[in-house]
Motif scaffolding. Structure first.
Motif, PDB file in Angstrom:
ATOM      1  N   LYS B  52       0.652  -1.181  -0.022  1.00 38.53           N
ATOM      2  CA  LYS B  52      -0.053  -0.082  -0.207  1.00 38.53           C
ATOM      3  C   LYS B  52       1.082   1.055  -0.040  1.00 38.53           C
ATOM      4  N   LYS B  53       1.887   1.299   0.807  1.00 38.99           N
ATOM      5  CA  LYS B  53       2.797   2.379   0.815  1.00 38.99           C
ATOM      6  C   LYS B  53       3.748   2.691  -0.370  1.00 38.99           C
ATOM      7  N   TRP B  54       4.271   1.454  -0.899  1.00 41.39           N
ATOM      8  CA  TRP B  54       5.307   1.443  -1.607  1.00 41.39           C
ATOM      9  C   TRP B  54       4.954   1.041  -3.251  1.00 41.39           C
ATOM     10  N   GLY B  55       3.661   0.516  -3.360  1.00 47.13           N
ATOM     11  CA  GLY B  55       3.214   0.139  -4.509  1.00 47.13           C
ATOM     12  C   GLY B  55       3.704  -1.246  -4.877  1.00 47.13           C
ATOM     13  N   GLY B  56       3.129  -1.809  -6.107  1.00 44.90           N
ATOM     14  CA  GLY B  56       3.219  -3.119  -6.413  1.00 44.90           C
ATOM     15  C   GLY B  56       1.827  -3.876  -5.709  1.00 44.90           C
ATOM     16  N   ASN B  57       1.660  -5.146  -6.221  1.00 45.01           N
ATOM     17  CA  ASN B  57       0.881  -6.050  -5.926  1.00 45.01           C
ATOM     18  C   ASN B  57       1.609  -7.346  -5.641  1.00 45.01           C
ATOM     19  N   PHE B  58       1.492  -7.731  -4.233  1.00 47.94           N
ATOM     20  CA  PHE B  58       2.345  -9.163  -3.833  1.00 47.94           C
ATOM     21  C   PHE B  58       1.449  -9.901  -2.979  1.00 47.94           C
ATOM     22  N   PRO B  59       0.432 -10.800  -3.380  1.00 48.48           N
ATOM     23  CA  PRO B  59      -0.574 -11.315  -2.438  1.00 48.48           C
ATOM     24  C   PRO B  59       0.507 -12.597  -1.820  1.00 48.48           C
ATOM     25  N   VAL B  60      -0.021 -12.447  -0.418  1.00 49.10           N
ATOM     26  CA  VAL B  60       0.556 -13.535   0.523  1.00 49.10           C
ATOM     27  C   VAL B  60      -0.659 -14.562   0.744  1.00 49.10           C
ATOM     28  N   SER B  61      -0.566 -15.738   0.632  1.00 51.32           N
ATOM     29  CA  SER B  61      -1.649 -16.749   1.143  1.00 51.32           C
ATOM     30  C   SER B  61      -1.120 -17.811   1.804  1.00 51.32           C
ATOM     31  N   TYR B  62      -1.723 -18.268   2.809  1.00 49.66           N
ATOM     32  CA  TYR B  62      -1.484 -19.552   3.481  1.00 49.66           C
ATOM     33  C   TYR B  62      -1.931 -21.037   2.954  1.00 49.66           C
ATOM     34  N   VAL B  63      -1.041 -21.998   2.923  1.00 49.69           N
ATOM     35  CA  VAL B  63      -1.722 -23.143   2.502  1.00 49.69           C
ATOM     36  C   VAL B  63      -1.495 -24.121   3.926  1.00 49.69           C
ATOM     37  N   PRO B  64      -2.522 -24.928   4.494  1.00 46.31           N
ATOM     38  CA  PRO B  64      -1.957 -25.787   5.361  1.00 46.31           C
ATOM     39  C   PRO B  64      -1.072 -27.074   5.353  1.00 46.31           C
ATOM     40  N   ASP B  65      -1.257 -27.567   3.776  1.00 44.46           N
ATOM     41  CA  ASP B  65      -0.353 -28.504   3.349  1.00 44.46           C
ATOM     42  C   ASP B  65       0.300 -28.510   2.190  1.00 44.46           C
ATOM     43  N   ALA B  66       1.576 -28.106   2.170  1.00 43.89           N
ATOM     44  CA  ALA B  66       2.358 -27.655   1.170  1.00 43.89           C
ATOM     45  C   ALA B  66       2.774 -28.758   0.114  1.00 43.89           C
ATOM     46  N   ILE B  67       2.960 -29.853   0.677  1.00 38.72           N
ATOM     47  CA  ILE B  67       3.350 -30.831  -0.120  1.00 38.72           C
ATOM     48  C   ILE B  67       2.041 -31.380  -0.989  1.00 38.72           C
ATOM     49  N   LYS B  68       0.863 -31.344  -0.467  1.00 43.12           N
ATOM     50  CA  LYS B  68      -0.334 -31.332  -1.130  1.00 43.12           C
ATOM     51  C   LYS B  68      -0.438 -30.413  -2.231  1.00 43.12           C
ATOM     52  N   TRP B  69      -0.158 -29.074  -2.021  1.00 48.06           N
ATOM     53  CA  TRP B  69      -0.289 -27.946  -2.894  1.00 48.06           C
ATOM     54  C   TRP B  69       0.476 -28.247  -3.803  1.00 48.06           C
ATOM     55  N   LEU B  70       2.026 -28.497  -3.634  1.00 49.56           N
ATOM     56  CA  LEU B  70       3.034 -28.557  -4.600  1.00 49.56           C
ATOM     57  C   LEU B  70       2.551 -29.665  -5.684  1.00 49.56           C
ATOM     58  N   LYS B  71       2.254 -30.889  -5.132  1.00 51.68           N
ATOM     59  CA  LYS B  71       1.793 -31.865  -5.922  1.00 51.68           C
ATOM     60  C   LYS B  71       0.747 -31.570  -6.882  1.00 51.68           C
TER      61      LYS B  71
END
Lengths: 178, 178
Positions: B52-71
């Protein structure tokens, strides 16, 4: 020769960031680190342990008054302060690389509030992007440009007999030279 | 497109390191960050505030299971795991740069203990030096090579009207575009 000056180390807040700064310094070709702020023997010990296990010589020492130390150093060394407000590193790569080769280059890494005096004492205030990010990243990029990428391919410590990593496509491989 | 996956964020231990990882991602040309481990709303908020202060769009999101998400991601994206045990980045710069240009590249950044599965799922295990240092530095160097140094000179966000830094030899200069 490259010395890192880490300003105003605060416990416990900066514990890990300052450790990362020192490890990047060691891995990317700096010769030693000096820090001010809170004296931290656990930090000093952890860097000494990394050197013992993985090789290299990377002395870490404490100075109570960083500005006094810098003023004394300025008589002989070149001082480069990494700050997002400085001149772009892309325009100064040649200078800093030359300075490190010819004599002592001191890379100053700030913490939250850097005193105005640092900007004045520095021979060069240098920015790695004009965006807020991380002193660890700024240091890595600065050392990478000073070393011209050679830190990524060099043999780290030719005389070291101990654990070495053998690069692998999958998994981990370590060899121990006796 | 470049997505960062930060594995196993632990509170309070990784608070600042993960923040540095995200800020480096944003400043050096990645598009978003996904993290697993402890859900951390204060971290998410702090990155949103920087945007908001410096510009750009950089979404941050959470995944409970990283390995499932990666697969799931692996069906379409290329996965590069940054680890000191991998193949040297100097040999793979062209590949990763090409992958980011052609489709989605996922850069996986570990924490203390990375599960073996990550080494298997990755299309490439990539090392930035064969020494222990910092995931923040490894990410910065990887993004620098992918972006071919252009992250250091580009205009960060052309459409952003807000605070911008004007590089200075001494001191700080900010302008605010309305």
């Amino acid at each position: 020769m490259i010395t890192i000056l880490r300003l105003s180390h605060r416990l416990p807040r900066d514990e890990r960031i300052t450790t990362h700064v020192a490890l990047v310094g060691r891995a990317f070709g700096a010769d030693s680190l000096v820090y001010s702020g809170d004296k931290d023997e656990s930090f000093e010990r952890s860097i000494a342990e990394v050197c013992k296990k993985w090789g290299g010589n990377f002395p870490v020492s404490y100075v109570p008054d960083a500005i006094k130390w810098l003023k004394e150093k300025k008589k002989k060394a070149k001082i480069v302060h990494l700050t997002m407000y400085g001149l772009p590193i892309s325009e100064k790569e040649e200078n800093i690389s030359q300075w490190a080769k010819e004599g002592e280059l001191i890379l100053v890494i700030g913490s939250e509030k850097v005193p105005c005096e640092i900007y004045e004492i520095a021979d060069l205030n240098l920015s790695v992007t004009l965006q807020p990010h991380s002193e660890v990243a700024a240091l890595a990029i600065a050392l990478d440009r000073i070393m011209r990428g050679e830190e990524l391919t060099r043999e780290f410590d030719k005389r070291f007999k101990g654990i070495k990593i053998v690069p692998q496509a999958r998994g981990k491989k370590l060899v121990k030279e006796e």
